[in-house]
Design an enzyme around this catalytic site. Structure first.
Site, PDB file in Angstrom:
ATOM      1  N   GLU A  52      34.564  39.652  42.629  1.00 41.43           N
ATOM      2  CA  GLU A  52      33.424  39.043  43.332  1.00 41.43           C
ATOM      3  C   GLU A  52      32.284  40.057  43.441  1.00 41.43           C
ATOM      4  OE1 GLU A  52      34.479  37.336  47.115  1.00 41.43           O
ATOM      5  OE2 GLU A  52      32.479  36.473  47.381  1.00 41.43           O
ATOM      6  N   ASN A 199      33.614  26.893  46.290  1.00 48.21           N
ATOM      7  CA  ASN A 199      34.631  27.777  46.865  1.00 48.21           C
ATOM      8  C   ASN A 199      34.640  27.592  48.373  1.00 48.21           C
ATOM      9  OD1 ASN A 199      36.318  30.410  47.017  1.00 48.21           O
ATOM     10  ND2 ASN A 199      34.570  30.850  48.347  1.00 48.21           N
ATOM     11  N   GLU A 200      35.834  27.482  48.942  1.00 47.90           N
ATOM     12  CA  GLU A 200      35.980  27.348  50.391  1.00 47.90           C
ATOM     13  C   GLU A 200      34.901  26.435  50.973  1.00 47.90           C
ATOM     14  OE1 GLU A 200      36.709  31.190  52.298  1.00 47.90           O
ATOM     15  OE2 GLU A 200      38.604  31.372  51.213  1.00 47.90           O
ATOM     16  N   TYR A 264      45.800  34.515  52.822  1.00 51.23           N
ATOM     17  CA  TYR A 264      45.844  35.984  52.879  1.00 51.23           C
ATOM     18  C   TYR A 264      46.959  36.436  53.817  1.00 51.23           C
ATOM     19  CZ  TYR A 264      41.438  36.369  50.327  1.00 51.23           C
ATOM     20  OH  TYR A 264      40.475  36.328  49.343  1.00 51.23           O
ATOM     21  N   GLU A 319      42.985  32.658  45.638  1.00 50.25           N
ATOM     22  CA  GLU A 319      42.798  33.854  46.476  1.00 50.25           C
ATOM     23  C   GLU A 319      44.079  34.094  47.255  1.00 50.25           C
ATOM     24  OE1 GLU A 319      39.194  34.259  48.790  1.00 50.25           O
ATOM     25  OE2 GLU A 319      38.028  33.265  47.211  1.00 50.25           O
ATOM     26  N   GLN A 368      41.427  41.519  45.626  1.00 46.39           N
ATOM     27  CA  GLN A 368      40.635  41.369  44.431  1.00 46.39           C
ATOM     28  C   GLN A 368      41.001  42.506  43.477  1.00 46.39           C
ATOM     29  OE1 GLN A 368      36.466  40.666  45.064  1.00 46.39           O
ATOM     30  NE2 GLN A 368      36.829  39.059  46.597  1.00 46.39           N
TER      31      GLN A 368
HETATM   32  O1  AHR Z   1      38.057  37.598  48.973  1.00 43.70           O
HETATM   33  C1  AHR Z   1      37.142  37.739  50.014  1.00 43.70           C
HETATM   34  C2  AHR Z   1      36.651  36.404  50.536  1.00 43.70           C
HETATM   35  O2  AHR Z   1      37.700  35.722  51.146  1.00 43.70           O
HETATM   36  C3  AHR Z   1      36.134  35.430  49.518  1.00 43.70           C
HETATM   37  O3  AHR Z   1      34.804  35.646  49.177  1.00 43.70           O
HETATM   38  C4  AHR Z   1      36.280  34.123  50.219  1.00 43.70           C
HETATM   39  O4  AHR Z   1      36.427  33.041  49.328  1.00 43.70           O
HETATM   40  C5  AHR Z   1      37.463  34.326  51.129  1.00 43.70           C
HETATM   41  O5  AHR Z   1      37.220  33.890  52.403  1.00 43.70           O
END
Ligand code: AHR
Length: 515
Positions: A52, A199-200, A264, A319, A368
């Protein structure tokens, strides 16, 4: 010894038999490999990465510019290219994340001196000079030998803008967009297959409701025209099952190829804790969040099964990874963190989950790749290091496009106070050359585990293996000691009478090869 039984997963039962290597050796984990059954292909795209415009991912990460003294090709670091080629990275997602819904691709084409500067309002408020744009990224993917996965802007962009981007990169014939591409030096189209439609959308991508996003998706996706595109809808945040249900119900099969999911791992979202120097409690809580991936995939898949029993639509976990406090003294908006053996545990356990859900999970992207969150590569000036997560990805690459071997596992519990987690996770596959691979992860912080693996009568002649472990669970590679953690030959796997016995130390990942 007290015995308990807990059901964690459909196919996984657990038993408590807490004996460490310091006491008598006793089989604690039992795995049964159905070596004669075919579990389908493990898509190589499960091993994808993410880059990103965030912190030092692109600028001062992948891209140092043509004039840099760091050896580069068209501004992209040669050492990063070599390291990622060694991982066989199958796809790379770009330009975001949240940045994608703020990105206007036409800012990043044409002569670099003429490209406008903007503010990266999402990440650190820094100036983005657009010197790394569409051509730079797609040509970098060629260097890496990887497939690009472009995330389109459905938040602040228009349908026309995204439709033009598809035409710009993919259209072979004569059109306003392909003419512009040729004028900018690229004769042949790049033929990009993977496209994210926002995205999101539930958050940084526009704070939309799922019902509203379904309408947006249908409009945007309709005008993304071209052959063989794989369009991925912006998916659920963790356990937002209503989001997945609304998408599956509201978007016709044929207009959507994948549904995303973001998840996450951290001790808690509010208190992420340090990336190094964390407590046992923080380690345990992080692993609990990471292992939750199995439940999330199971439940999102069950919803998808109702509308798509033939499993044509992929679950795209674009992600995933560990998210901790930024390294002290660094820009909080840059999300730079160290990478320890805890990250290796997250990676090994998560990749086992993806492998075992190969029927529905078709793409996944670690967040990432370079210098951001759970990075496989960290850089500092001309220096570069490979993180423990890199080594897990490298050890696991044997599963890419291999055939999954179905299995069952009974494992002990990793206990902390009254809480428990399954101690060991496993996945297995057989590759095109007929070699079988088993990847094992023992997440226990203090106990080794003896694992017996029933090979169901298959007559293997030899076992080889590699292991990744270290002295402390927060051990990591730094720029003065870049090779502190790296895979070593693994000798504690013994093949006898159709059974494999493995002694796996605390917090370790091993990949075994059977021939
Ligand atoms: O990976 C960091 C961020 O986490 C990304 O930009 C977003 O899509 C997510 O919330």
């Amino acid at each position: 010894m007290m015995m308990q039984k807990t059901t964690w997963l459909k196919t996984i039962c657990l038993s408590v038999m807490g004996i460490g290597f310091s006491t008598a050796m006793q089989a604690q984990t039992k795995v049964s490999l159905q070596t004669t059954q075919n579990g389908g292909t493990i898509s190589k795209h499960i091993y994808g990465h993410f880059a990103e415009h965030l912190g030092r991912s692109i600028y001062d990460g992948f891209y140092v510019g043509e004039k840099s003294t760091i050896p580069n090709t068209a501004g992209v670091r040669n050492d990063i290219v070599a390291a990622l080629k060694n991982l066989n990275i199958p796809n790379l997602r770009w330009p975001g994340g949240c940045f994608a819904d703020r990105y206007h691709w036409k800012d990043g084409i044409g002569p670099k001196a003429d490209r406008p500067s903007i503010v990266n309002t999402m990440w650190g408020g820094v100036t983005e000079d657009n010197s790394f744009g569409t051509h730079d990224f797609l040509n970098m993917c060629k260097l890496l030998g990887t497939e690009p996965y472009l995330a389109g802007n459905t938040g602040s962009g228009t349908v026309q803008e995204l439709s033009d981007w598809v035409q710009y990169v993919n259209f072979e014939g004569k059109s306003p967009m392909s003419d512009l591409r040729v004028q900018n030096g690229q004769e042949k189209p790049w033929n990009v297959k993977f496209w994210g439609v926002g995205n999101e959308a539930w958050g940084c991508g526009g704070n939309m409701t799922p019902e509203y996003y379904v309408g947006e998706y249908r409009r945007f996706a309709t005008f993304m025209e071209g052959k063989d595109l794989y369009k991925v809808a912006s998916g659920a945040n963790v356990d937002d099952y209503h989001w997945t249900e609304t998408l599956m119900k509201g978007i016709p099969l044929g207009l959507m190829d994948g549904v995303a999911l973001h998840h996450y791992s951290f001790p808690s979202w509010e208190k992420k804790g340090p990336a190094v120097g964390f407590s046992e409690q923080q380690y345990f809580e992080t692993m609990k969040t990471a292992l939750r991936m199995d439940e999330l995939i199971t439940k999102h898949s069950a919803i998808m099964d109702k509308y798509d029993p033939a499993k044509k639509i992929g679950l795209v976990v674009d992600e995933w990874g560990g998210w901790f406090e930024v390294e002290q003294g660094t820009n909080p908006g840059f999300l730079y963190q160290q990478n320890t053996m805890r990250d290796a545990m997250i990676a090994g356990a998560t990749l086992n989950i993806f492998n075992n859900h190969n029927e529905r999970v078709k793409i996944a992207n670690l967040a990432q790749c370079v210098n951001v969150l759970q990075a496989v590569i960290l850089t500092k000036g001309e220096k570069m290091l490979l993180s423990p997560t890199y080594h897990v990805m490298e050890m696991y690459k044997v599963h890419q496009d291999a055939t999954r071997i179905p299995l069952t596992i009974e494992t002990g519990d990793y206990m902390l106070g009254s809480e428990k987690l399954p101690a060991v996770s496993v996945s297995a596959s057989v590759d095109a050359a007929g070699k079988s691979h088993i990847s094992l992860v023992n997440i226990q912080s203090k106990k080794g585990e003896e694992i017996t693996i029933d090979l169901k009568g298959k007559n293997f002649k030899q076992v080889n293996g590699r292991i990744l472990t270290s002295g402390k669970v927060d051990d990591h590679n730094d720029f003065d000691h870049p090779d502190k953690i790296k895979p070593a030959a693994f000798k504690d796997a013994v093949l006898k009478d159709g059974k494999l016995t493995v002694k796996l130390p605390a917090f370790s990942v091993a990949v075994l090869e059977l021939i």
